[in-house]
Write a protein that holds these residues in place. Structure first.
Motif, PDB file in Angstrom:
ATOM      1  N   UNK A  48     -43.498  -2.024  72.165  1.00  0.00           N
ATOM      2  CA  UNK A  48     -44.258  -0.853  71.733  1.00  0.00           C
ATOM      3  C   UNK A  48     -45.259  -1.262  70.654  1.00  0.00           C
ATOM      4  N   UNK A  49     -46.204  -0.378  70.377  1.00  0.00           N
ATOM      5  CA  UNK A  49     -47.173  -0.619  69.304  1.00  0.00           C
ATOM      6  C   UNK A  49     -46.461  -0.901  67.993  1.00  0.00           C
ATOM      7  N   UNK A  50     -45.341  -0.188  67.793  1.00  0.00           N
ATOM      8  CA  UNK A  50     -44.618  -0.283  66.528  1.00  0.00           C
ATOM      9  C   UNK A  50     -43.906  -1.633  66.341  1.00  0.00           C
ATOM     10  N   UNK A  51     -43.586  -2.332  67.453  1.00  0.00           N
ATOM     11  CA  UNK A  51     -42.757  -3.540  67.341  1.00  0.00           C
ATOM     12  C   UNK A  51     -43.450  -4.824  67.796  1.00  0.00           C
ATOM     13  N   UNK A 107     -45.776 -14.258  75.524  1.00  0.00           N
ATOM     14  CA  UNK A 107     -46.949 -13.450  75.856  1.00  0.00           C
ATOM     15  C   UNK A 107     -46.540 -11.993  75.648  1.00  0.00           C
ATOM     16  N   UNK A 108     -46.950 -11.420  74.539  1.00  0.00           N
ATOM     17  CA  UNK A 108     -46.530 -10.060  74.193  1.00  0.00           C
ATOM     18  C   UNK A 108     -47.584  -9.067  74.661  1.00  0.00           C
ATOM     19  N   UNK A 109     -47.145  -8.055  75.402  1.00  0.00           N
ATOM     20  CA  UNK A 109     -48.047  -6.998  75.851  1.00  0.00           C
ATOM     21  C   UNK A 109     -47.578  -5.670  75.255  1.00  0.00           C
ATOM     22  N   UNK A 137     -47.469  -0.026  84.690  1.00  0.00           N
ATOM     23  CA  UNK A 137     -47.746  -0.776  85.914  1.00  0.00           C
ATOM     24  C   UNK A 137     -48.834  -1.823  85.697  1.00  0.00           C
ATOM     25  N   UNK A 138     -49.819  -1.503  84.877  1.00  0.00           N
ATOM     26  CA  UNK A 138     -50.886  -2.467  84.588  1.00  0.00           C
ATOM     27  C   UNK A 138     -50.353  -3.700  83.890  1.00  0.00           C
ATOM     28  N   UNK A 139     -49.412  -3.511  82.974  1.00  0.00           N
ATOM     29  CA  UNK A 139     -48.806  -4.648  82.271  1.00  0.00           C
ATOM     30  C   UNK A 139     -48.012  -5.526  83.236  1.00  0.00           C
ATOM     31  N   UNK A 140     -47.254  -4.911  84.137  1.00  0.00           N
ATOM     32  CA  UNK A 140     -46.490  -5.691  85.117  1.00  0.00           C
ATOM     33  C   UNK A 140     -47.438  -6.530  85.976  1.00  0.00           C
ATOM     34  N   UNK A 152     -38.122  -6.719  78.362  1.00  0.00           N
ATOM     35  CA  UNK A 152     -38.732  -5.458  77.954  1.00  0.00           C
ATOM     36  C   UNK A 152     -37.794  -4.660  77.066  1.00  0.00           C
ATOM     37  N   UNK A 153     -38.391  -4.014  76.075  1.00  0.00           N
ATOM     38  CA  UNK A 153     -37.653  -3.000  75.333  1.00  0.00           C
ATOM     39  C   UNK A 153     -37.368  -1.829  76.274  1.00  0.00           C
ATOM     40  N   UNK A 154     -36.463  -0.942  75.857  1.00  0.00           N
ATOM     41  CA  UNK A 154     -36.162   0.288  76.588  1.00  0.00           C
ATOM     42  C   UNK A 154     -37.003   1.418  75.990  1.00  0.00           C
ATOM     43  N   UNK A 155     -37.414   2.379  76.827  1.00  0.00           N
ATOM     44  CA  UNK A 155     -38.301   3.446  76.338  1.00  0.00           C
ATOM     45  C   UNK A 155     -37.750   4.821  76.702  1.00  0.00           C
ATOM     46  N   UNK A 156     -36.739   5.247  75.968  1.00  0.00           N
ATOM     47  CA  UNK A 156     -36.107   6.549  76.209  1.00  0.00           C
ATOM     48  C   UNK A 156     -36.844   7.628  75.416  1.00  0.00           C
TER      49      UNK A 156
END
Length: 355
Positions: free
Chosen positions: A283-286, A294-296, A312-315, A328-332
């Protein structure tokens, strides 16, 4: 086959202008004549064909490499077009249409005989959506028939959220791509089955269970949504087959954020020591907390649409970058968390690491 790309500028997206647009008029003719046109919607780009033409539907399956028992969604431009393709419209369907159509909601009804089994994956039901995107809605209106339109990508790949993604997968396989710019939501529509008993959510999306229940009362969630059960006959797109998957192995790391960051950094170090190229979805925060790889950045946790729009664009980016492994982090998130995690889980093949 030469695939023609027609750009629709933002200032051209009024109904009056679109109805006279030469590219849109040509696209409508292609659809009427049994051809394939990719076009933008508010969710993802769709690959359109005449939903009432079984041979045209077969072309969709061939272009995508899609299993023929995976149903297609029929897209309409207004409520007046619905009775021609469905046997009945239950009260729940009328209420949801009044609230959320046009918009990112697909409803499943018993089909009329005019809708071929080639469109419905052999089922006696048909999934129907009315897109709000002005290009999509006008195209369907101009074509004069319901348009079957799954996502405009090679089957199994991440769904396309811009015209370049469509071109990457389908160039030379379809007649035309209408380029309306990047999409607004980035995840496919919510699907709710109204064909029998309690309305059942078959695919989560922007319109979540709470939003549905505020309109029609009790709903159920199909067990296949967050499981990897492949023994089911799919009633809706995306229920059975591998979807959204990048070429590299993807693992979701879940837990308290500090522990997740520490674990991914540990995995990064191990992977790079082994000579691997590692991708990270943060996320933007982390994003700044990751030490290498390679961090997206997918978006901010305070802006759910930024996350759904970029997933999907990142994948796809990681495919281009040829990473060996992705964490990937989780995004709940509050409204769209279930939909985001449904897509991420499918992309990961349900590989989850708890920390």
């Amino acid at each position: 086959m030469n695939t023609k790309v027609v750009r629709i500028k933002e200032e051209e997206k009024t109904r009056e202008t679109l109805e006279k647009n030469p590219g849109l008029l040509e696209a409508a003719e292609i659809l009427k004549n049994g051809g394939l046109v990719a076009f933008p919607t508010e969710t993802v780009y769709g690959l359109g064909a005449n939903a009432l033409n079984e041979e045209a539907a077969k072309k969709i399956y061939a272009a995508k490499g899609r299993p023929s028992d995976n149903p297609l969604i029929a897209h309409i431009s207004c409520m007046e077009e619905l009775p021609a393709i469905v046997k009945e419209i239950p009260e729940a369907g009328r209420k949801l249409a009044e609230k959320y159509w046009p918009g990112p909601l697909t409803m499943i009804f018993p089909k009329k005989d005019i809708v071929p089994y080639g469109t419905t994956g052999g089922l006696d039901t048909v999934a129907v959506r009315m897109p709000v995107d002005p290009v999509a809605n006008c195209l369907i209106h101009l074509a004069g028939v319901p348009i079957a339109a799954p996502s405009a990508n090679t089957s199994g790949r991440p769904s396309p959220t811009c015209a370049a993604h469509v071109q990457e997968d389908l160039d030379g396989r379809i007649e035309m791509i209408l380029d309306g710019g990047p999409v607004g939501i980035g995840l496919e529509s919510t699907i709710v089955d109204l064909s029998e008993g309690v309305p059942t959510i078959l695919r989560p999306g922007y319109i979540n269970q709470q939003m549905l229940e505020e309109v029609i009362g009790k709903t159920e969630i199909d067990r296949a949504i967050l499981s990897d059960d492949s023994g089911i006959k799919p009633k809706a797109p995306g229920m059975k087959y591998r979807h959204y998957a990048p070429k590299a192995s993807l693992t979701i790391v879940e837990g308290e954020q500090e522990k997740v960051t520490a674990k991914i950094n540990e995995l990064l170090k191990e992977g790079e020591a082994a000579g691997e190229k590692i991708g990270v979805i943060a996320s933007t925060e982390t994003a700044a907390d990751y030490l290498g790889g390679v961090v997206r950045t997918i978006g901010s946790r305070s802006d759910e649409l930024s996350i759904s729009r970029h997933l999907f664009g990142i994948l796809r980016d990681f495919d281009t970058l040829q990473v060996d492994r992705i964490y990937s982090e989780s995004f709940e998130t509050p409204q769209m968390g279930q939909a985001i995690m449904n897509r991420l889980m499918k992309a990961a093949g349900h590989q989850v690491m708890e920390v």
